[in-house]
Design an enzyme around this catalytic site. Structure first.
Site, PDB file in Angstrom:
ATOM      1  N   GLY A   1       0.840  -1.187   0.000  1.00 39.77           N
ATOM      2  CA  GLY A   1       0.000   0.000   0.000  1.00 39.77           C
ATOM      3  C   GLY A   1       0.875   1.237   0.000  1.00 39.77           C
ATOM      4  O   GLY A   1       2.015   1.202   0.469  1.00 39.77           O
TER       5      GLY A   1
ATOM      6  N   GLN B   1       2.780   9.945   1.563  1.00 40.14           N
ATOM      7  CA  GLN B   1       4.083   9.279   1.575  1.00 40.14           C
ATOM      8  C   GLN B   1       4.958   9.672   0.390  1.00 40.14           C
ATOM      9  O   GLN B   1       6.148   9.372   0.380  1.00 40.14           O
ATOM     10  CB  GLN B   1       3.911   7.765   1.603  1.00 40.14           C
ATOM     11  CG  GLN B   1       3.306   7.258   2.896  1.00 40.14           C
ATOM     12  CD  GLN B   1       3.185   5.760   2.874  1.00 40.14           C
ATOM     13  OE1 GLN B   1       2.206   5.225   2.393  1.00 40.14           O
ATOM     14  NE2 GLN B   1       4.210   5.083   3.388  1.00 40.14           N
TER      15      GLN B   1
ATOM     16  N   CYS C   1       5.948   0.083   7.633  1.00 35.55           N
ATOM     17  CA  CYS C   1       5.566   1.206   6.775  1.00 35.55           C
ATOM     18  C   CYS C   1       6.756   1.612   5.922  1.00 35.55           C
ATOM     19  O   CYS C   1       7.882   1.691   6.427  1.00 35.55           O
ATOM     20  CB  CYS C   1       5.116   2.369   7.663  1.00 35.55           C
ATOM     21  SG  CYS C   1       4.621   3.836   6.761  1.00 35.55           S
ATOM     22  N   LEU C   2       6.510   1.895   4.656  1.00 35.31           N
ATOM     23  CA  LEU C   2       7.585   2.293   3.749  1.00 35.31           C
ATOM     24  C   LEU C   2       8.228   3.607   4.174  1.00 35.31           C
ATOM     25  O   LEU C   2       9.403   3.849   3.877  1.00 35.31           O
ATOM     26  CB  LEU C   2       7.061   2.398   2.310  1.00 35.31           C
ATOM     27  CG  LEU C   2       6.553   1.091   1.693  1.00 35.31           C
ATOM     28  CD1 LEU C   2       5.976   1.349   0.312  1.00 35.31           C
ATOM     29  CD2 LEU C   2       7.638   0.035   1.656  1.00 35.31           C
TER      30      LEU C   2
ATOM     31  N   HIS D   1      -4.543   1.030   7.457  1.00 38.86           N
ATOM     32  CA  HIS D   1      -3.189   1.581   7.575  1.00 38.86           C
ATOM     33  C   HIS D   1      -3.013   2.747   6.601  1.00 38.86           C
ATOM     34  O   HIS D   1      -2.535   3.820   6.986  1.00 38.86           O
ATOM     35  CB  HIS D   1      -2.154   0.479   7.297  1.00 38.86           C
ATOM     36  CG  HIS D   1      -0.739   0.949   7.358  1.00 38.86           C
ATOM     37  ND1 HIS D   1       0.090   0.663   8.413  1.00 38.86           N
ATOM     38  CD2 HIS D   1      -0.001   1.683   6.489  1.00 38.86           C
ATOM     39  CE1 HIS D   1       1.285   1.208   8.191  1.00 38.86           C
ATOM     40  NE2 HIS D   1       1.250   1.829   7.020  1.00 38.86           N
ATOM     41  N   GLU D   2      -3.405   2.542   5.348  1.00 38.88           N
ATOM     42  CA  GLU D   2      -3.261   3.610   4.344  1.00 38.88           C
ATOM     43  C   GLU D   2      -4.220   4.766   4.617  1.00 38.88           C
ATOM     44  O   GLU D   2      -3.873   5.929   4.422  1.00 38.88           O
ATOM     45  CB  GLU D   2      -3.461   3.054   2.924  1.00 38.88           C
ATOM     46  CG  GLU D   2      -2.473   1.981   2.523  1.00 38.88           C
ATOM     47  CD  GLU D   2      -1.013   2.353   2.738  1.00 38.88           C
ATOM     48  OE1 GLU D   2      -0.653   3.544   2.576  1.00 38.88           O
ATOM     49  OE2 GLU D   2      -0.222   1.453   3.073  1.00 38.88           O
TER      50      GLU D   2
ATOM     51  N   HIS E   1      -2.841   7.207   6.939  1.00 38.17           N
ATOM     52  CA  HIS E   1      -1.904   8.143   6.313  1.00 38.17           C
ATOM     53  C   HIS E   1      -2.620   9.385   5.797  1.00 38.17           C
ATOM     54  O   HIS E   1      -2.105  10.496   5.943  1.00 38.17           O
ATOM     55  CB  HIS E   1      -1.157   7.483   5.142  1.00 38.17           C
ATOM     56  CG  HIS E   1       0.056   6.724   5.557  1.00 38.17           C
ATOM     57  ND1 HIS E   1       1.127   7.291   6.203  1.00 38.17           N
ATOM     58  CD2 HIS E   1       0.372   5.418   5.407  1.00 38.17           C
ATOM     59  CE1 HIS E   1       2.053   6.379   6.428  1.00 38.17           C
ATOM     60  NE2 HIS E   1       1.615   5.222   5.957  1.00 38.17           N
TER      61      HIS E   1
END
Length: 190
Positions: A45, A50, A102-103, A144-145, A148
């Site tokens: 995701g 991000q 997380c990225l 999760h996304e 963000h």
């Protein structure tokens, strides 16, 4: 085009994203670039904040959860979606713990409790409106996304003790003092 992923500590990750219109400039190219960026970083995701854009847009593709030869019980191999102007309108079911990463926060993971089921309203890349129910890992990735685009990070759910233990590592990430296998933009790099 592979875009740099914004690292922990950048203020854009703490902003609530703005809704966008169907004629948002370069929307289709942005979506394609977000997928390419996500795949390059081996993520499942990626949300617009991000990549430095404070808008309500995220993409998911959960096929990365399914190992080759493994049975795809939850239909994760075919779950690839774009969520624009998403709104979670219901969360229910028992909370379940999952070890998230997380990225934007490489090499940090933590156990997060989230409800097992959600109902979400959103627009897809063709601007069709949907209201759908998801559960299990699909719901988890979406939540999760979705966090963000609301300026929330998975680390916000960790216990005070765990956060304290991660303080130095998070500080190093924001300064770019970490090795990653994908392009990143560090807010306090020298």
């Amino acid at each position: 085009m592979i875009l740099p992923i914004v690292a922990y500590g950048d203020p854009v990750l703490r902003k609530e994203g703005e809704d966008i219109e169907a004629d948002y400039p370069g929307l289709q190219e942005l979506i394609d670039n977000m997928y390419e960026t996500m795949y390059n970083a081996h993520g499942v995701g990626l949300a617009a904040p991000q990549i430095g854009k404070s808008i309500r847009l995220f993409v998911v593709d959960t096929s990365g959860f399914v190992e080759e030869g493994e049975e795809d019980v939850e239909g994760l191999n075919s779950f690839k979606k774009v969520f624009i102007n998403a709104e979670i309108i219901e969360e229910d079911g028992d909370d379940f713990v999952f070890n998230e990463g997380c990225l934007s926060i490489p090499d940090v993971r933590g156990d997060v409790d989230r409800p097992e089921r959600i109902v979400i309203r959103y627009r897809d890349r063709e601007w069709n409106e949907h209201e759908e129910t998801y559960e299990g890992l699909k719901a988890r990735v979406i939540q999760h996304e979705y966090d963000h685009i609301d300026g929330i990070l998975f680390t916000d759910y960790l216990s005070p003790l765990r956060k304290n233990m991660l303080k130095k590592k998070l500080n190093n990430i924001s300064k770019g003092q970490i090795k990653v296998g994908y392009r990143m933009k560090f807010p306090f790099a020298k």
